[in-house]
Scaffold this active site. Structure first.
Site, PDB file in Angstrom:
ATOM      1  N   SER A   1       0.808  -1.226   0.000  1.00  0.00           N
ATOM      2  CA  SER A   1       0.000   0.000   0.000  1.00  0.00           C
ATOM      3  C   SER A   1       0.839   1.272   0.000  1.00  0.00           C
ATOM      4  CB  SER A   1      -0.909  -0.003   1.219  1.00  0.00           C
ATOM      5  OG  SER A   1      -1.470  -1.262   1.382  1.00  0.00           O
TER       6      SER A   1
ATOM      7  N   ASP B   1      -3.364  -1.556  -2.388  1.00  0.00           N
ATOM      8  CA  ASP B   1      -4.577  -1.908  -1.625  1.00  0.00           C
ATOM      9  C   ASP B   1      -5.856  -1.363  -2.263  1.00  0.00           C
ATOM     10  OD1 ASP B   1      -3.809   0.674  -0.972  1.00  0.00           O
ATOM     11  OD2 ASP B   1      -4.201   0.501   1.166  1.00  0.00           O
TER      12      ASP B   1
ATOM     13  N   ARG C   1       8.297   6.057  -3.116  1.00  0.00           N
ATOM     14  CA  ARG C   1       8.619   6.604  -1.792  1.00  0.00           C
ATOM     15  C   ARG C   1       7.694   5.953  -0.775  1.00  0.00           C
ATOM     16  NH1 ARG C   1       5.369  10.534  -3.896  1.00  0.00           N
ATOM     17  NH2 ARG C   1       7.116  11.361  -5.073  1.00  0.00           N
TER      18      ARG C   1
END
Ligand code: BGC
Length: 489
Positions: free
Chosen positions: A155, A209, A170
Site C-alpha cells: 500500500s 490496496d 517513496r
C-alpha cells in the site's frame, strides 16, 4: 483588571479564534467545483507523462490489471498485505459465486520498523518472509513441494512495470527505510522467501490496496455479472480512506499515453483489451498547492512533523493518520497563544508528542452529546491525560467537526472527478455506479459517509449525480483482491 473580567476577555478571544479556525477549515461548494476541475486536469496530465519523479500531475500508475472480476473466478491462492499498521498473510478460496473463504494471520508491524532510521529493507522484508513461513507451517505444513501463487498487496506508491514487478517510489504513512526506495519490492520479498527455503511460494502479482479493494468489490458485487439483466449498477471506483487515502478506476488504454505505443497497440489490437486499472495515488494531488486549501496548521504538519515534507499533501488533509495530528497542532498553538489549558505552563507530555492524539479520539468527540461534554472530557483525560473545562471542550468539539468535515468534503473531490472523467453516470440506462471503499475513516468515523455524500451533491455531479452513487464497504479487499490478481497472473 479583575480576574473575572480577564477571564471573560480570554473566553471571548477563544471563541473568536475558534470561529476563525472553523472558517479556515470550511470548504465551500465553489471550491469543491474548482478542486474537481483541477483534479481532472491532474489526472489527464498524469496519464500523458511519467509523473513519478516530477511533481506535475497525479502519478496515475498503470497496474496492468486489464479486466474486472465478475464473481465467477475460482481457485485457492495466497495473498499477503503490508499496510500502515499490520502485515497479513492469507490463503483465499474463491468459490466462483461471489463468495470466498479466508484464513489469515495478522501481525502488528513492530514499531522499530516504522521508527528506527537504521532498519534496512532486508530486515523489514526478512521479517515479512518469516511471518509467511509461520503461516505456511500452520496451514500448509506438507506443502513444500507444491507451488503456491501469491499476490502481494503493497500500500505504497510503486512504479509498476508489469503485473508482478514494481519499484518503490517513496514510503508514506510513516515508514522511512530509505534503501528500499527505487528497488523492486516483489524481488525484495521473494529473495527473503527464497532464503527461508520458501521458493515454492511465488509472488506472481503486485497490487496496491486500492486496486485490491476494487477487484474484491467487483468479485462480490452481484451486479458485476448482471448488467444485461435489468442493468442495475456498475462498480467504477475502488478507494481507501484509512490511515492513508487513494483510489483506482478503469481507464481506456487508448488514453494512457505514457504507456509505450507498441504496448497500447498490442493490448488493444492483438489482445482485444480496452481498459486498464489505474492507481491514481491521489494522496499526492496538488503537491504544488495550486488549489488545495491550506492553513498554517497544514504547513506545520507537512514541514515540521511529517517524514515526507512536500509530498502527499492531499492525504495529509484527509486520512486517519493525520486528522488527530491536525487537532493536536491546533491545540498546542492555542495554548501558545494563551487561549487554552492555561493551568499548564508546560503541556502534558502526550499533547506535545506528535501523533499521540489518534483519529479515534476525534470520532468520540464528534458525536458527543452528553451533558457538559463529559464523554469528551473522559476521552481527553484517558488518551492525553489532559483535563479540560467545558468552554474548552465546546471549542474543541467545533474544531474536531470542522477537521472531519474538511476531510470528507475533500474526499468527495476525486470521486466526483473520476465519475465525470469516465462519463460513467451517463454510460447506461440511469447510469447507477458502485464505489467499493475500505479504511477505518470511511468505515467507522461517525457521519463521514453522509458528509462525503453531501459534498458529492455540491460537486459538479450535483444532487442528481450523487443519487446514482452507491457506496459499499469492501472488507478484506487486500486479501481477496491480491488473490484475484494472482489468479490472472
Ligand atoms: C499510499 C497508497 C495507498 C494509500 C492507502 C497512501 O499513503 O501512497 O499507495 O493506497 O495510502 O493505503
Amino acid at each position: 483588571m479583575s480576574f473575572e473580567s480577564l477571564h471573560r476577555i480570554k473566553q471571548e478571544e477563544l471563541q473568536k479564534k475558534t470561529e476563525e479556525i472553523v472558517k479556515e477549515l470550511t470548504i465551500e461548494s465553489d471550491e469543491i467545483c474548482k478542486l474537481t476541475s483541477y483534479f481532472i486536469e491532474s489526472m489527464e496530465s498524469g496519464l500523458d507523462h511519467q509523473t513519478s519523479t516530477s511533481s506535475k500531475g497525479l502519478p496515475m500508475i498503470p497496474t496492468f490489471v486489464l479486466d474486472k472480476p465478475n464473481g465467477t473466478e475460482k481457485g485457492v491462492l495466497m495473498a499477503c498485505d503490508l499496510g500502515g499498521t499490520n502485515f497479513r498473510v492469507c490463503s483465499v478460496t474463491l468459490n466462483g459465486d461471489h463468495t470466498f473463504e479466508l484464513k489469515q494471520l495478522k501481525t502488528k508491524i513492530p514499531l522499530e520498523y516504522l521508527e528506527d532510521d537504521t532498519v534496512t529493507s532486508e530486515e523489514l522484508f526478512g521479517f515479512l518472509a518469516r511471518r509467511i513461513k509461520v503461516f505456511m507451517n500452520k496451514y500448509h505444513p506438507d506443502g513444500a513441494k507444491e507451488i503456491f501463487k501469491m499476490g502481494f498487496t503493497f500500500s505504497y506508491p510503486v512504479d509498476q512495470t508489469s503485473l508482478s514487478a514494481g519499484t518503490l517510489i517513496r514510503w508514506t504513512k510513516g515508514f522511512k527505510i530509505n534503501d528500499a526506495v527505487g528497488k523492486d519490492v516483489v524481488q525484495l520479498l521473494q529473495d527473503q522467501l527464497n532464503k527461508l527455503e520458501l521458493a515454492n511460494v511465488k509472488i506472481v502479482a503486485l497490487c496496491n490496496d486500492t486496486v485490491g479493494t476494487f477487484l474484491s468489490h467487483c468479485y462480490r458485487s452481484v451486479n458485476s455479472d448482471s448488467l444485461t439483466v435489468g442493468e442495475i449498477s456498475e462498480p467504477v471506483i475502488g478507494c481507501i480512506f484509512g490511515t492513508g487515502t487513494n483510489g483506482c478506476y478503469m481507464e481506456e488504454i487508448a488514453n494512457i499515453k505514457k504507456l509505450p505505443a507498441e504496448l497500447r497497440d498490442d493490448l488493444i489490437n492483438k489482445q482485444g483489451k480496452r481498459y486498464m486499472c489505474i492507481n491514481t495515488e491521489w494522496g499526492s494531488f496538488d503537491n504544488e498547492l495550486k488549489v488545495l486549501p491550506t492553513t498554517k496548521y497544514d504547513i506545520i504538519l507537512d514541514q515540521k512533523i511529517s517524514p515526507n515534507p512536500g509530498f502527499h499533501l492531499f492525504e495529509k488533509r484527509i486520512s486517519g493518520m493525520f486528522l488527530g495530528e491536525i487537532l493536536r497542532i491546533i491545540l498546542v498553538d492555542l495554548h501558545q497563544q494563551e487561549l487554552l489549558f492555561q493551568q499548564f505552563k508546560v503541556l502534558p507530555h502526550r499533547l506535545s508528542t506528535p501523533f499521540e492524539l489518534s483519529t479515534e479520539v476525534l470520532s468520540h468527540i464528534e458525536i458527543d452529546d452528553s451533558t457538559d461534554l463529559r464523554e469528551t472530557e473522559l476521552n481527553l483525560l484517558q488518551s492525553l491525560r489532559l483535563p479540560t473545562n467545558l468552554q474548552e471542550r465546546v471549542c474543541i468539539q467545533k474544531i474536531v467537526r470542522a477537521i472531519s468535515r474538511r476531510s470528507a468534503y475533500l474526499a468527495a473531490v476525486p470521486l466526483a472527478a473520476i465519475l465525470i472523467k469516465t462519463k460513467c453516470l451517463n454510460r447506461r440506462y440511469h447510469g447507477e455506479v458502485e464505489i467499493g471503499c475500505d479504511g477505518s475513516v470511511v468505515e467507522f468515523y461517525p457521519g463521514y459517509r453522509s458528509m462525503l455524500r453531501h459534498a458529492l451533491s455540491l460537486s459538479p455531479i450535483g444532487p442528481d449525480g450523487e443519487r446514482k452513487v452507491h457506496i459499499f464497504i469492501a472488507k478484506d479487499g487486500s486479501g481477496v483482491g491480491a488473490a484475484l490478481c494472482a489468479l490472472v497472473a
